[in-house]
Design a protein around this motif. Sequence first.
Motif, PDB file in Angstrom:
ATOM      1  N   ALA A 151      29.539  40.147  29.958  1.00 20.56           N
ATOM      2  CA  ALA A 151      28.359  39.687  28.745  1.00 20.56           C
ATOM      3  C   ALA A 151      27.441  39.047  28.944  1.00 20.56           C
ATOM      4  O   ALA A 151      27.445  37.909  29.643  1.00 20.56           O
ATOM      5  CB  ALA A 151      29.263  40.464  27.418  1.00 20.56           C
ATOM      6  N   ALA A 152      26.675  39.087  28.043  1.00 18.76           N
ATOM      7  CA  ALA A 152      25.815  38.000  28.167  1.00 18.76           C
ATOM      8  C   ALA A 152      27.205  35.993  27.522  1.00 18.76           C
ATOM      9  O   ALA A 152      27.740  37.043  27.389  1.00 18.76           O
ATOM     10  CB  ALA A 152      25.009  37.175  26.366  1.00 18.76           C
ATOM     11  N   GLY A 153      26.122  35.065  28.796  1.00 16.52           N
ATOM     12  CA  GLY A 153      27.018  33.936  28.397  1.00 16.52           C
ATOM     13  C   GLY A 153      28.387  34.084  29.738  1.00 16.52           C
ATOM     14  O   GLY A 153      28.680  32.878  29.760  1.00 16.52           O
ATOM     15  N   GLN A 154      29.211  35.153  30.302  1.00 17.47           N
ATOM     16  CA  GLN A 154      30.101  35.346  31.455  1.00 17.47           C
ATOM     17  C   GLN A 154      29.539  35.586  31.804  1.00 17.47           C
ATOM     18  O   GLN A 154      28.699  35.975  32.961  1.00 17.47           O
ATOM     19  CB  GLN A 154      30.856  36.498  30.827  1.00 17.47           C
ATOM     20  CG  GLN A 154      31.456  36.496  28.875  1.00 17.47           C
ATOM     21  CD  GLN A 154      32.281  38.120  29.159  1.00 17.47           C
ATOM     22  OE1 GLN A 154      32.082  39.210  29.455  1.00 17.47           O
ATOM     23  NE2 GLN A 154      33.171  37.707  28.011  1.00 17.47           N
ATOM     24  N   ALA A 155      31.207  35.550  32.919  1.00 20.62           N
ATOM     25  CA  ALA A 155      31.050  35.853  34.875  1.00 20.62           C
ATOM     26  C   ALA A 155      31.948  36.307  35.317  1.00 20.62           C
ATOM     27  O   ALA A 155      32.942  35.818  34.145  1.00 20.62           O
ATOM     28  CB  ALA A 155      30.420  33.805  34.556  1.00 20.62           C
ATOM     29  N   LEU A 156      31.882  36.738  36.139  1.00 12.97           N
ATOM     30  CA  LEU A 156      32.886  37.552  36.560  1.00 12.97           C
ATOM     31  C   LEU A 156      33.512  36.792  38.292  1.00 12.97           C
ATOM     32  O   LEU A 156      32.604  35.783  38.511  1.00 12.97           O
ATOM     33  CB  LEU A 156      32.530  39.010  37.176  1.00 12.97           C
ATOM     34  CG  LEU A 156      33.674  39.755  38.060  1.00 12.97           C
ATOM     35  CD1 LEU A 156      34.835  39.691  36.844  1.00 12.97           C
ATOM     36  CD2 LEU A 156      33.397  40.549  39.059  1.00 12.97           C
ATOM     37  N   VAL A 157      34.801  36.253  37.935  1.00  9.17           N
ATOM     38  CA  VAL A 157      35.280  34.768  38.393  1.00  9.17           C
ATOM     39  C   VAL A 157      36.742  35.778  39.665  1.00  9.17           C
ATOM     40  O   VAL A 157      37.416  36.376  39.070  1.00  9.17           O
ATOM     41  CB  VAL A 157      35.836  33.866  37.504  1.00  9.17           C
ATOM     42  CG1 VAL A 157      36.122  33.485  39.230  1.00  9.17           C
ATOM     43  CG2 VAL A 157      34.983  33.175  37.334  1.00  9.17           C
ATOM     44  N   ARG A 158      35.900  36.235  40.695  1.00  8.95           N
ATOM     45  CA  ARG A 158      37.752  36.634  41.647  1.00  8.95           C
ATOM     46  C   ARG A 158      37.861  35.614  41.751  1.00  8.95           C
ATOM     47  O   ARG A 158      37.692  34.743  42.497  1.00  8.95           O
ATOM     48  CB  ARG A 158      37.238  36.633  43.222  1.00  8.95           C
ATOM     49  CG  ARG A 158      38.289  37.222  44.053  1.00  8.95           C
ATOM     50  CD  ARG A 158      37.792  37.755  44.807  1.00  8.95           C
ATOM     51  NE  ARG A 158      36.624  36.814  45.845  1.00  8.95           N
ATOM     52  CZ  ARG A 158      36.603  36.236  46.345  1.00  8.95           C
ATOM     53  NH1 ARG A 158      37.959  35.780  46.839  1.00  8.95           N
ATOM     54  NH2 ARG A 158      35.656  35.139  47.062  1.00  8.95           N
ATOM     55  N   VAL A 159      39.393  35.630  41.833  1.00  5.83           N
ATOM     56  CA  VAL A 159      40.565  34.236  41.281  1.00  5.83           C
ATOM     57  C   VAL A 159      40.895  34.674  42.734  1.00  5.83           C
ATOM     58  O   VAL A 159      41.672  35.272  43.468  1.00  5.83           O
ATOM     59  CB  VAL A 159      41.583  34.632  40.641  1.00  5.83           C
ATOM     60  CG1 VAL A 159      42.814  33.534  40.630  1.00  5.83           C
ATOM     61  CG2 VAL A 159      41.404  34.632  39.464  1.00  5.83           C
ATOM     62  N   GLU A 160      41.556  33.125  43.518  1.00  2.00           N
ATOM     63  CA  GLU A 160      41.220  33.136  44.991  1.00  2.00           C
ATOM     64  C   GLU A 160      43.055  31.796  44.618  1.00  2.00           C
ATOM     65  O   GLU A 160      43.595  32.362  45.571  1.00  2.00           O
ATOM     66  CB  GLU A 160      40.979  31.482  45.125  1.00  2.00           C
ATOM     67  CG  GLU A 160      39.509  32.264  45.943  1.00  2.00           C
ATOM     68  CD  GLU A 160      38.553  30.999  46.447  1.00  2.00           C
ATOM     69  OE1 GLU A 160      38.115  31.182  47.937  1.00  2.00           O
ATOM     70  OE2 GLU A 160      37.907  30.326  45.480  1.00  2.00           O
ATOM     71  N   SER A 161      42.882  31.666  43.134  1.00  2.88           N
ATOM     72  CA  SER A 161      43.970  30.602  43.796  1.00  2.88           C
ATOM     73  C   SER A 161      44.418  30.174  41.782  1.00  2.88           C
ATOM     74  O   SER A 161      43.479  29.988  41.284  1.00  2.88           O
ATOM     75  CB  SER A 161      44.102  29.048  44.036  1.00  2.88           C
ATOM     76  OG  SER A 161      45.355  28.306  44.489  1.00  2.88           O
ATOM     77  N   THR A 162      45.810  30.630  41.697  1.00  3.48           N
ATOM     78  CA  THR A 162      46.446  30.460  40.551  1.00  3.48           C
ATOM     79  C   THR A 162      47.597  29.744  40.185  1.00  3.48           C
ATOM     80  O   THR A 162      47.804  28.552  41.185  1.00  3.48           O
ATOM     81  CB  THR A 162      46.138  31.438  39.345  1.00  3.48           C
ATOM     82  OG1 THR A 162      46.286  30.976  37.678  1.00  3.48           O
ATOM     83  CG2 THR A 162      46.913  32.389  39.741  1.00  3.48           C
ATOM     84  N   ALA A 163      48.002  29.224  39.031  1.00  5.26           N
ATOM     85  CA  ALA A 163      49.281  28.678  39.623  1.00  5.26           C
ATOM     86  C   ALA A 163      50.238  28.603  38.416  1.00  5.26           C
ATOM     87  O   ALA A 163      49.836  29.079  37.270  1.00  5.26           O
ATOM     88  CB  ALA A 163      49.871  26.857  39.550  1.00  5.26           C
ATOM     89  N   VAL A 164      51.463  28.566  37.994  1.00  6.24           N
ATOM     90  CA  VAL A 164      52.862  28.392  37.317  1.00  6.24           C
ATOM     91  C   VAL A 164      52.976  26.831  37.044  1.00  6.24           C
ATOM     92  O   VAL A 164      52.527  25.908  37.262  1.00  6.24           O
ATOM     93  CB  VAL A 164      54.026  29.073  37.939  1.00  6.24           C
ATOM     94  CG1 VAL A 164      55.048  28.996  36.977  1.00  6.24           C
ATOM     95  CG2 VAL A 164      53.814  29.889  38.638  1.00  6.24           C
ATOM     96  N   SER A 165      52.406  26.505  35.577  1.00  7.91           N
ATOM     97  CA  SER A 165      53.178  25.669  34.910  1.00  7.91           C
ATOM     98  C   SER A 165      53.636  25.821  34.065  1.00  7.91           C
ATOM     99  O   SER A 165      55.099  26.334  33.541  1.00  7.91           O
ATOM    100  CB  SER A 165      51.515  24.890  34.319  1.00  7.91           C
ATOM    101  OG  SER A 165      51.077  26.089  33.610  1.00  7.91           O
TER     102      SER A 165
END
Length: 357
Positions: A39-53
């Motif tokens: 939508a307006a102001g948004q970006a679609l990001v393909r996730v390469e890395s996330t984590a457990v915190s």
Amino acid sequence: MTETNATDEATVTVTEVVLPGKVAPSGLRLVQRALPTPAAGQALVRVESTAVSFAEGAMRRGRYHGQPAFPFVPGYDLVGVVEAVGPGVDRALVGRRVASLTKTGGWATAVLLTAADLVEVPDGIAADDAETLIVNGLTAYQMLHRSAKVRAGQTILVTGVSGGVGTVLAQLARHVGARVIGTAHPRHHEALRTLGVEPIDYRDPDLTARVRALAPDGVDAVFDHLGGASVTLSYRLLNRTGTLVSYSIAAALDDTRPVLLDFLPLLAKLAFWNYLPTRRHASFYDVWAGAGKPDSAKREAFRARMRTDLAQVFDLLRDGRLTAMIAARFPLAEVAEAMELAESSGRTAVGKIILVP
């Protein structure tokens, strides 16, 4: 994963990890759903890395203040590549690697995010390495420089120094010329010494004496993630002008009473100490402090501060003055095993537990 039609709109089916309620790590669910176009102001990001915190461990117990109602997708931060943008967003962002502090939603193969919340990752930094420094690096940097204002020649104490925040905090402190004492399991002491830490067994029954032997006049700052009785001990270990920064209540993680009943006494204790006629200072650090409402002036100031501080941390990483501490990598489908390891990290792992979608 992504198809682009003639109107340049993305159609994406994503895999997400859903936390359905107060469950063991094995109760996490993998689901698929379709994402709408940005939508307006948004970006679609393909996730390469996330984590457990630590936050996800608290959330699955219902112990993280301000967490959304179940069910929801956890994931406190992420690194990925922008694949599409909505109206009003600079198209030059497409194809760029970015980082985002999300609080929830990061455990997915792709996400829709507010473009203004994205921070570009400098060229030459790998996704997994950058991921170790988003919430952990931001927390460590701001506690060290904005809360405690640690300087060269000072001595600090870090509880749980082998964790994700602790390892970054130790390196940042050493970079500015501070001495670092840290508590950790003995199996991590050798690795911590390579970071310049003077380690102490966190189980030592005479922890106070051990710290006092290394810093007879007390330390200039303590960074305490445990809360409870630990924060009182930490305050007593300060020198006459020292600063205590509390940033979690890990010691109360498995309590069953409402989380506010643990937070409120801690905040009251910190406030009381600040009213005493001493030159010591005590505070609670929250990475979201001052964020304000979306699109508010406070949120813009929060974003600017985050970009400035993350840029400093990323520069240190790129220049080789900061090491990305990765304890282990797991595919997203093995999130239960990753969480189990992360929750035992005080005994078995040093650094960040990475999830690779």
